[in-house]
Design a protein around this motif. Structure first.
Motif, mmCIF file in Angstrom:
data_model
loop_
_atom_site.group_PDB
_atom_site.id
_atom_site.type_symbol
_atom_site.label_atom_id
_atom_site.label_comp_id
_atom_site.label_asym_id
_atom_site.label_seq_id
_atom_site.Cartn_x
_atom_site.Cartn_y
_atom_site.Cartn_z
ATOM 1 N N ARG A 70 0.829 -1.204 0.000
ATOM 2 C CA ARG A 70 0.000 0.000 0.000
ATOM 3 C C ARG A 70 0.865 1.257 0.000
ATOM 4 O O ARG A 70 0.584 2.228 -0.709
ATOM 5 C CB ARG A 70 -0.928 0.008 1.211
ATOM 6 C CG ARG A 70 -2.064 -0.957 1.098
ATOM 7 C CD ARG A 70 -2.997 -0.837 2.278
ATOM 8 N NE ARG A 70 -3.941 -1.939 2.241
ATOM 9 C CZ ARG A 70 -4.271 -2.677 3.270
ATOM 10 N NH1 ARG A 70 -3.765 -2.425 4.460
ATOM 11 N NH2 ARG A 70 -5.145 -3.648 3.142
ATOM 12 N N GLN A 71 1.908 1.233 0.815
ATOM 13 C CA GLN A 71 2.806 2.395 0.876
ATOM 14 C C GLN A 71 3.500 2.617 -0.465
ATOM 15 O O GLN A 71 3.629 3.751 -0.927
ATOM 16 C CB GLN A 71 3.843 2.194 1.994
ATOM 17 C CG GLN A 71 4.778 3.373 2.174
ATOM 18 C CD GLN A 71 4.039 4.621 2.614
ATOM 19 O OE1 GLN A 71 3.105 4.548 3.394
ATOM 20 N NE2 GLN A 71 4.458 5.762 2.121
ATOM 21 N N LEU A 72 3.936 1.536 -1.107
ATOM 22 C CA LEU A 72 4.562 1.658 -2.421
ATOM 23 C C LEU A 72 3.584 2.219 -3.445
ATOM 24 O O LEU A 72 3.944 3.055 -4.283
ATOM 25 C CB LEU A 72 5.090 0.305 -2.888
ATOM 26 C CG LEU A 72 6.336 -0.216 -2.181
ATOM 27 C CD1 LEU A 72 6.643 -1.637 -2.628
ATOM 28 C CD2 LEU A 72 7.515 0.688 -2.450
ATOM 29 N N ARG A 73 2.341 1.776 -3.389
ATOM 30 C CA ARG A 73 1.329 2.280 -4.316
ATOM 31 C C ARG A 73 1.107 3.775 -4.112
ATOM 32 O O ARG A 73 0.993 4.539 -5.076
ATOM 33 C CB ARG A 73 0.029 1.501 -4.092
ATOM 34 C CG ARG A 73 -1.187 1.961 -4.838
ATOM 35 C CD ARG A 73 -1.266 1.489 -6.290
ATOM 36 N NE ARG A 73 -0.892 0.139 -6.542
ATOM 37 C CZ ARG A 73 -1.729 -0.867 -6.780
ATOM 38 N NH1 ARG A 73 -3.011 -0.662 -6.741
ATOM 39 N NH2 ARG A 73 -1.275 -2.051 -7.058
ATOM 40 N N GLN A 74 1.058 4.216 -2.855
ATOM 41 C CA GLN A 74 0.885 5.642 -2.568
ATOM 42 C C GLN A 74 2.074 6.447 -3.084
ATOM 43 O O GLN A 74 1.897 7.524 -3.656
ATOM 44 C CB GLN A 74 0.703 5.873 -1.067
ATOM 45 C CG GLN A 74 -0.623 5.385 -0.530
ATOM 46 C CD GLN A 74 -0.714 5.507 0.985
ATOM 47 O OE1 GLN A 74 0.270 5.836 1.644
ATOM 48 N NE2 GLN A 74 -1.889 5.225 1.523
ATOM 49 N N ASP A 76 4.061 5.625 -5.560
ATOM 50 C CA ASP A 76 3.993 5.636 -7.020
ATOM 51 C C ASP A 76 2.977 6.665 -7.510
ATOM 52 O O ASP A 76 3.231 7.398 -8.468
ATOM 53 C CB ASP A 76 3.620 4.252 -7.549
ATOM 54 C CG ASP A 76 4.758 3.258 -7.410
ATOM 55 O OD1 ASP A 76 5.899 3.699 -7.173
ATOM 56 O OD2 ASP A 76 4.503 2.037 -7.535
ATOM 57 N N ASP A 77 1.821 6.706 -6.842
ATOM 58 C CA ASP A 77 0.801 7.681 -7.242
ATOM 59 C C ASP A 77 1.310 9.112 -7.091
ATOM 60 O O ASP A 77 1.055 9.969 -7.943
ATOM 61 C CB ASP A 77 -0.478 7.481 -6.422
ATOM 62 C CG ASP A 77 -1.196 6.196 -6.791
ATOM 63 O OD1 ASP A 77 -0.939 5.653 -7.887
ATOM 64 O OD2 ASP A 77 -2.026 5.732 -5.970
ATOM 65 N N ALA A 78 2.046 9.372 -6.018
ATOM 66 C CA ALA A 78 2.592 10.718 -5.808
ATOM 67 C C ALA A 78 3.597 11.063 -6.900
ATOM 68 O O ALA A 78 3.613 12.193 -7.414
ATOM 69 C CB ALA A 78 3.246 10.809 -4.434
ATOM 70 N N VAL A 79 4.419 10.118 -7.302
ATOM 71 C CA VAL A 79 5.399 10.364 -8.366
ATOM 72 C C VAL A 79 4.687 10.611 -9.681
ATOM 73 O O VAL A 79 5.040 11.525 -10.434
ATOM 74 C CB VAL A 79 6.387 9.173 -8.479
ATOM 75 C CG1 VAL A 79 7.230 9.281 -9.740
ATOM 76 C CG2 VAL A 79 7.270 9.110 -7.259
ATOM 77 N N TYR A 80 3.661 9.821 -9.996
ATOM 78 C CA TYR A 80 2.930 10.004 -11.248
ATOM 79 C C TYR A 80 2.236 11.367 -11.289
ATOM 80 O O TYR A 80 2.201 12.013 -12.337
ATOM 81 C CB TYR A 80 1.910 8.895 -11.445
ATOM 82 C CG TYR A 80 2.530 7.534 -11.681
ATOM 83 C CD1 TYR A 80 3.712 7.394 -12.405
ATOM 84 C CD2 TYR A 80 1.941 6.390 -11.178
ATOM 85 C CE1 TYR A 80 4.279 6.156 -12.609
ATOM 86 C CE2 TYR A 80 2.506 5.149 -11.383
ATOM 87 C CZ TYR A 80 3.668 5.032 -12.097
ATOM 88 O OH TYR A 80 4.228 3.810 -12.295
ATOM 89 N N ARG A 81 1.688 11.820 -10.166
ATOM 90 C CA ARG A 81 1.063 13.148 -10.124
ATOM 91 C C ARG A 81 2.092 14.240 -10.365
ATOM 92 O O ARG A 81 1.829 15.221 -11.070
ATOM 93 C CB ARG A 81 0.362 13.377 -8.780
ATOM 94 C CG ARG A 81 -1.039 12.794 -8.732
ATOM 95 C CD ARG A 81 -1.646 13.150 -7.433
ATOM 96 N NE ARG A 81 -0.731 12.574 -6.446
ATOM 97 C CZ ARG A 81 -1.076 11.988 -5.314
ATOM 98 N NH1 ARG A 81 -2.288 11.964 -4.936
ATOM 99 N NH2 ARG A 81 -0.210 11.444 -4.524
ATOM 100 N N SER A 82 3.285 14.100 -9.770
ATOM 101 C CA SER A 82 4.301 15.133 -9.961
ATOM 102 C C SER A 82 4.829 15.130 -11.397
ATOM 103 O O SER A 82 5.126 16.178 -11.954
ATOM 104 C CB SER A 82 5.454 14.960 -8.971
ATOM 105 O OG SER A 82 6.178 13.783 -9.264
#
Length: 90
Positions: A70-74, A76-82
């Motif tokens: 779950r932490q890795l998914r979060q 990854d999502d933050a990196v994709y948004r940036s």
């Protein structure tokens, strides 16, 4: 003096040999117990020991793995948004 050392070495080697017996030898000892209640108790102890050895890993390890995923998914999502906010080809 040498005979005392030799006796201690011999005793230590015997103790080591006895403690290093394979587990299969311990399992077969129940067959040779003449009293039926004692023999059945021996078999029951063996079953409990085998069940304890075959018990699956603790579920806490699974929950830790899920938390990590779950932490890795979060992350990854933050990196994709940036990355999404970066102007490409401007």
């Amino acid at each position: 003096m040498d005979s005392i050392i030799a006796r201690y070495c011999f005793a230590a080697s015997i103790a080591l040999a006895i403690s290093a017996l394979p587990a299969s030898a311990v399992e077969q000892n129940c067959r040779f117990i003449p009293a039926k209640p004692d023999r059945e108790a021996c078999y029951k102890r063996q079953e409990e020991d085998l069940a304890a050895k075959r018990k699956p890993a603790a579920p806490a390890a699974e929950s830790t793995t899920l938390d990590t995923l779950r932490q890795l998914r979060q992350d990854d999502d933050a990196v994709y948004r940036s990355i999404n906010n970066i102007c490409r080809g401007c």
